[in-house]
Scaffold this active site. Structure first.
Site, mmCIF file in Angstrom:
data_model
loop_
_atom_site.group_PDB
_atom_site.id
_atom_site.type_symbol
_atom_site.label_atom_id
_atom_site.label_comp_id
_atom_site.label_asym_id
_atom_site.label_seq_id
_atom_site.Cartn_x
_atom_site.Cartn_y
_atom_site.Cartn_z
ATOM 1 N N GLY A 1 -44.874 -1.327 27.607
ATOM 2 C CA GLY A 1 -45.004 -2.388 25.993
ATOM 3 C C GLY A 1 -45.667 -3.615 25.677
ATOM 4 O O GLY A 1 -46.430 -2.807 27.191
ATOM 5 N N CYS A 2 -46.374 -4.021 25.215
ATOM 6 C CA CYS A 2 -47.096 -5.194 24.399
ATOM 7 C C CYS A 2 -46.731 -5.950 25.657
ATOM 8 O O CYS A 2 -47.917 -6.547 26.277
ATOM 9 C CB CYS A 2 -47.358 -5.366 23.363
ATOM 10 S SG CYS A 2 -45.204 -6.037 22.447
ATOM 11 N N TYR A 3 -45.949 -6.885 25.935
ATOM 12 C CA TYR A 3 -46.066 -7.385 26.803
ATOM 13 C C TYR A 3 -46.062 -7.544 28.210
ATOM 14 O O TYR A 3 -47.233 -8.322 28.889
ATOM 15 C CB TYR A 3 -44.423 -8.198 27.036
ATOM 16 C CG TYR A 3 -43.860 -9.703 25.622
ATOM 17 C CD1 TYR A 3 -44.926 -10.634 25.879
ATOM 18 C CD2 TYR A 3 -42.999 -9.306 24.807
ATOM 19 C CE1 TYR A 3 -44.515 -11.241 24.536
ATOM 20 C CE2 TYR A 3 -42.263 -9.943 24.138
ATOM 21 C CZ TYR A 3 -43.362 -11.478 23.493
ATOM 22 O OH TYR A 3 -42.915 -12.263 22.487
ATOM 23 N N THR A 4 -45.643 -6.658 28.005
ATOM 24 C CA THR A 4 -45.621 -5.730 29.630
ATOM 25 C C THR A 4 -47.424 -5.126 30.444
ATOM 26 O O THR A 4 -47.543 -5.861 31.620
ATOM 27 C CB THR A 4 -44.841 -4.315 29.835
ATOM 28 O OG1 THR A 4 -43.501 -4.518 29.346
ATOM 29 C CG2 THR A 4 -45.457 -3.891 31.272
ATOM 30 N N CYS B 1 -49.618 -7.143 28.552
ATOM 31 C CA CYS B 1 -50.845 -8.367 28.934
ATOM 32 C C CYS B 1 -49.963 -8.802 29.880
ATOM 33 O O CYS B 1 -51.165 -9.357 30.540
ATOM 34 C CB CYS B 1 -50.810 -9.554 28.062
ATOM 35 S SG CYS B 1 -51.577 -10.537 27.264
#
Length: 346
Positions: A149-152, A154
């Protein structure tokens, strides 16, 4: 040449994969698939591709597609990939899935957070988590990649070095994430309607965002630490980009120099990680349109609190760029191939 096909090529993530693969020197785009827009030419749907890419979209026939392809990118909503992926498919073709279907090894945890029944346990066990910088060797041998996932992505990139080296207190960990609207995908919803999100910033899915268990599970896998994180996402009025700010407590005796040395140890030779130290905080415009992750930090000597900052393009390092990076590893190519974009300046 690698024969690549994209299921969900008309969505934001699938379209970004296509944009990258068109100029990839070792890839032939075998098929682009969309049941919704089947039989339409891509440049009719996206006028910017006129005279660049005019291939016709096909409906999804997975058996036929597997026979034609070396790799299939699945850029579909959560719950769809598991309907397609099974042992027979993986015996024929490699799969890179951009949904959450294969990120969490615990099926009960998936069903709790995604509210979807998971039914493909064998493929789930085989899936390799595609956080490239931290799982490189396993990715090279995989048949099924669960693109993070994108938030994950980063959050983990800024946290893992310090957790691995025990520089921070894992009991006090707060993550504040801010994302552009493209992270919500192309589906229509009131919350991402222009009048609702323009000139506005808001927290959403507080204490219930699906990337929370993903962050925790990956920290456990990569550091052997059982950690509960407080993660709050925010929607900001920009098209793309993520800023993750993590707040924690530095362990006794930890200095800024030690933090710099740890980041340098883990990321000095990573082509897509740019460490900016404690003098320059990263900005989303510096990574727009690229596969970079920029990292900065500040140690507050007065309070002992450590503030970590990371930025990525949610459509690139947070989705399509990382997927292509993983494809390069799967096929023994240079990791940067097809991903050397210069950041957009405005």
């Amino acid at each position: 040449m690698i024969k690549a096909s994209i299921i969900g090529a008309t969505g934001y993530a699938g379209g970004e994969i296509l944009r990258l693969l068109i100029n990839h020197p070792n890839v032939h785009i075998e098929a682009i698939n969309s049941n919704t827009y089947a039989e339409m030419k891509y440049d009719t749907l996206y006028g910017g591709y006129k005279n660049i890419f005019e291939k016709t979209l096909e409906s999804v026939d997975l058996e036929e597609l597997a026979n034609r392809s070396d790799v299939i990118f699945m850029a579909m909503p959560n719950g769809k990939a598991m309907e397609f992926v099974n042992k027979e498919l993986l015996n024929q073709v490699k799969v890179i899935d951009l949904s959450g279907d294969f990120r969490l090894k615990n099926m009960d945890l998936y069903e709790k957070w995604y509210k979807i029944k998971h039914h493909e346990s064998k493929s789930l066990k085989e899936a390799v988590y595609g956080l490239t910088e931290w799982n490189r060797e396993s990715i090279k041998e995989a048949r099924l990649i669960a693109n993070p996932g994108c938030y994950t992505t980063c959050s983990l990139l800024i946290l893992l070095p310090l957790l691995k080296e025990n520089l921070i207190d894992p009991k006090h960990l707060f993550i504040d994430g801010k994302s552009g609207v493209s992270g919500a995908g192309k589906g229509l919803a009131l919350g991402t309607h222009y009048p609702e999100c323009n000139e506005n910033i808001k927290a959403y899915k507080v204490a219930e965002h699906r990337h929370t268990p993903e962050i925790e599970a990956c920290i456990k896998d990569m550091t052997d630490k059982n950690i509960q994180v407080n993660f709050t996402p925010h929607l900001v009025p920009m098209n793309r980009g993520i800023l993750c700010s993590a707040y924690t407590v530095a362990n006794q005796g930890v200095t800024s120099k030690m933090i710099e040395q740890v980041y340098d140890h883990y990321y000095n030779e990573e082509p897509f990680i740019r460490f900016r130290g404690d003098k320059q905080m990263p900005e989303t415009k510096w990574i727009k349109g690229t596969n970079y992750c920029d990292i900065g930090f500040k140690l507050d000597q007065r309070t002992g609190h450590l503030m970590l900052f990371g930025v990525i393009d949610n459509m690139m390092k947070g989705a399509a760029g990382q997927a292509v990076q993983n494809m390069n590893l799967l096929f023994g190519l240079e990791e940067q191939m097809g991903l050397n974009q210069i950041p957009l300046t405005i």
